[in-house]
Design a protein around this motif. Sequence first.
Motif, PDB file in Angstrom:
ATOM      1  N   LYS A  90       0.807  -1.223   0.000  1.00  0.00           N
ATOM      2  CA  LYS A  90       0.000   0.000   0.000  1.00  0.00           C
ATOM      3  C   LYS A  90       0.838   1.270   0.000  1.00  0.00           C
ATOM      4  O   LYS A  90       0.473   2.262  -0.643  1.00  0.00           O
ATOM      5  CB  LYS A  90      -0.952   0.014   1.184  1.00  0.00           C
ATOM      6  CG  LYS A  90      -0.294  -0.180   2.551  1.00  0.00           C
ATOM      7  CD  LYS A  90      -1.354  -0.271   3.640  1.00  0.00           C
ATOM      8  CE  LYS A  90      -0.732  -0.561   5.002  1.00  0.00           C
ATOM      9  NZ  LYS A  90      -0.182  -1.959   5.057  1.00  0.00           N
ATOM     10  N   ALA A  91       1.954   1.259   0.703  1.00  0.00           N
ATOM     11  CA  ALA A  91       2.759   2.478   0.819  1.00  0.00           C
ATOM     12  C   ALA A  91       3.600   2.726  -0.429  1.00  0.00           C
ATOM     13  O   ALA A  91       3.515   3.779  -1.060  1.00  0.00           O
ATOM     14  CB  ALA A  91       3.650   2.389   2.052  1.00  0.00           C
ATOM     15  N   GLU A  92       4.404   1.719  -0.812  1.00  0.00           N
ATOM     16  CA  GLU A  92       5.322   1.934  -1.939  1.00  0.00           C
ATOM     17  C   GLU A  92       4.614   2.068  -3.277  1.00  0.00           C
ATOM     18  O   GLU A  92       5.107   2.730  -4.202  1.00  0.00           O
ATOM     19  CB  GLU A  92       6.365   0.811  -2.007  1.00  0.00           C
ATOM     20  CG  GLU A  92       5.807  -0.598  -2.117  1.00  0.00           C
ATOM     21  CD  GLU A  92       5.623  -1.272  -0.778  1.00  0.00           C
ATOM     22  OE1 GLU A  92       5.812  -2.505  -0.713  1.00  0.00           O
ATOM     23  OE2 GLU A  92       5.292  -0.572   0.200  1.00  0.00           O
ATOM     24  N   ALA A  94       1.489   3.339  -3.608  1.00  0.00           N
ATOM     25  CA  ALA A  94       0.475   4.396  -3.497  1.00  0.00           C
ATOM     26  C   ALA A  94      -0.896   3.880  -3.939  1.00  0.00           C
ATOM     27  O   ALA A  94      -1.558   4.453  -4.799  1.00  0.00           O
ATOM     28  CB  ALA A  94       0.889   5.622  -4.318  1.00  0.00           C
TER      29      ALA A  94
END
Length: 210
Positions: A90-92, A94
């Motif tokens: 989810k973070a890397e 986006a």
Amino acid sequence: MYTPRAFAEDDLAGLDGLLARDPFITLVTSGADGLPFASHLPVLYRRDGERVGLEGHWARPNPQAGHAGPALVIVHGPHHYVSPGWYADKAEAARVPTWNYAAAHLYGSLEAFTGEDDLASLVARLGQRFEPGVGGDWAYDHANPRERAQLRGIVGFRFHAGRIELKFKLNQNHPPANVQGAIDGLRAQPGEAAAEVAALMTSRLSGRRT
């Protein structure tokens, strides 16, 4: 229906499952004014290999009643919101929210019928199909003149599908870790819809792993 290749389904067993789950369709035709007109109707479903047909009826006052010719049937499957917070990357990556669902569009033709015997058969079979699901014992009685008279208030239809589009949008365009994360997230949600979508996703993730 917009269907990216990753979400397209070509096995008609998928359609069998959708209509077994919810045989309540949206039937769309062109109205007299040229605009789309939709009715929401229970149907009886049959499939013989690639041949797919539906039967049902309209209330006689329905403007769509008696329509013959081209029509679109929309079959509704389970659907649910998917949070990007459930994805492993989810973070890397986006990631953003999405909505997972299954649906079918059937393009074909309608024929209407008003014969008493055909309508009696249809109503009897609809009762046989749906009464057991609610623990009921109602059955159409053609010998009862009051029940027979009510057939005049409906118009039956048969729909013959010429083209079928099945769309199962279930994160197939994500890596397996994201799919599993969404499955886990859905399983933690209340309600049958989330569980149904999770089950569909699980079956497809299993296929990708084999």
